[in-house]
Design an enzyme around this catalytic site. Sequence first.
Site, PDB file in Angstrom:
ATOM      1  N   CYS A  82       0.843  -1.195   0.000  1.00 56.22           N
ATOM      2  CA  CYS A  82       0.000   0.000   0.000  1.00 56.22           C
ATOM      3  C   CYS A  82       0.886   1.256   0.000  1.00 56.22           C
ATOM      4  O   CYS A  82       1.670   1.454  -0.907  1.00 56.22           O
ATOM      5  CB  CYS A  82      -0.994  -0.039   1.150  1.00 56.22           C
ATOM      6  SG  CYS A  82      -2.353   1.160   0.948  1.00 56.22           S
ATOM      7  N   HIS A 192      -3.695  -4.806  -0.721  1.00 53.25           N
ATOM      8  CA  HIS A 192      -3.329  -5.423   0.557  1.00 53.25           C
ATOM      9  C   HIS A 192      -3.392  -6.943   0.423  1.00 53.25           C
ATOM     10  O   HIS A 192      -4.477  -7.519   0.503  1.00 53.25           O
ATOM     11  CB  HIS A 192      -4.295  -4.980   1.659  1.00 53.25           C
ATOM     12  CG  HIS A 192      -4.127  -3.571   2.100  1.00 53.25           C
ATOM     13  ND1 HIS A 192      -3.267  -3.197   3.108  1.00 53.25           N
ATOM     14  CD2 HIS A 192      -4.703  -2.424   1.659  1.00 53.25           C
ATOM     15  CE1 HIS A 192      -3.327  -1.888   3.287  1.00 53.25           C
ATOM     16  NE2 HIS A 192      -4.189  -1.391   2.410  1.00 53.25           N
ATOM     17  N   GLU A 194      -2.554  -9.071   2.596  1.00 53.15           N
ATOM     18  CA  GLU A 194      -2.984  -9.630   3.878  1.00 53.15           C
ATOM     19  C   GLU A 194      -4.498  -9.559   4.074  1.00 53.15           C
ATOM     20  O   GLU A 194      -5.040 -10.182   4.984  1.00 53.15           O
ATOM     21  CB  GLU A 194      -2.261  -8.921   5.035  1.00 53.15           C
ATOM     22  CG  GLU A 194      -2.797  -7.558   5.423  1.00 53.15           C
ATOM     23  CD  GLU A 194      -2.348  -6.421   4.525  1.00 53.15           C
ATOM     24  OE1 GLU A 194      -2.569  -5.257   4.901  1.00 53.15           O
ATOM     25  OE2 GLU A 194      -1.792  -6.683   3.444  1.00 53.15           O
TER      26      GLU A 194
END
Length: 211
Positions: A82, A192, A194
């Site tokens: 990011c 992202h 994750e």
Amino acid sequence: MTKTVALLDYGSGNLRSAQRALERAGADVIVSSDPEICTNADGLLVPGVGAFDACMKGLRGVFGHRIIGQRLAGGRPVMGICVGMQILFDEGDEHGIKSAGCGEWPGKVERLQAEILPHMGWNTLEMPTNSPMFEGISPDERFYFVHSYGVRKWTLETDDLTTPPEVVWAKHENDRFVAAVENGTLWATQFHPEKSGDAGAKLLRNWINYI
């Protein structure tokens, strides 16, 4: 052998979710701003949330820009996520504030040209082929984005490079922006991983296997 990843703590980014995702992907994770730990780990992950200028101030406060530069000079893997990707470029121009980035790639982070911002939610990529970053990931997979700014122009001349960077693009409304870069030991994603379900988990495993 289990790989060790230093998760750079410079006051920006959701460290807990990134740590959990890396651990699920098979890494031993150390959350730290200690230069020795961050320099010597197998991999360094640089998160980032918020404004470009604030992230750069936090990064410089822990000498993170030097850590990134030293690792890359020694051929040691780094990954940005990011705003942790955005700060790798030359410059950010956000809310009228221009800030110098780490300068690993030429280019400017600027506001996306779209009616609806932030660009938030799931989106596909212009998926590359034969890419270690996206190995085993379907070109139809979607990844999770939350951002209003991005790199809209790639300015690095690659014709003379032996191994040019793999630049991955995505679209929001009628605008196009850099969604990921795979450049030797330096990987980065605007999205992202994750928060991107199975596809994001696979990408993180690819990185850990790479390092």
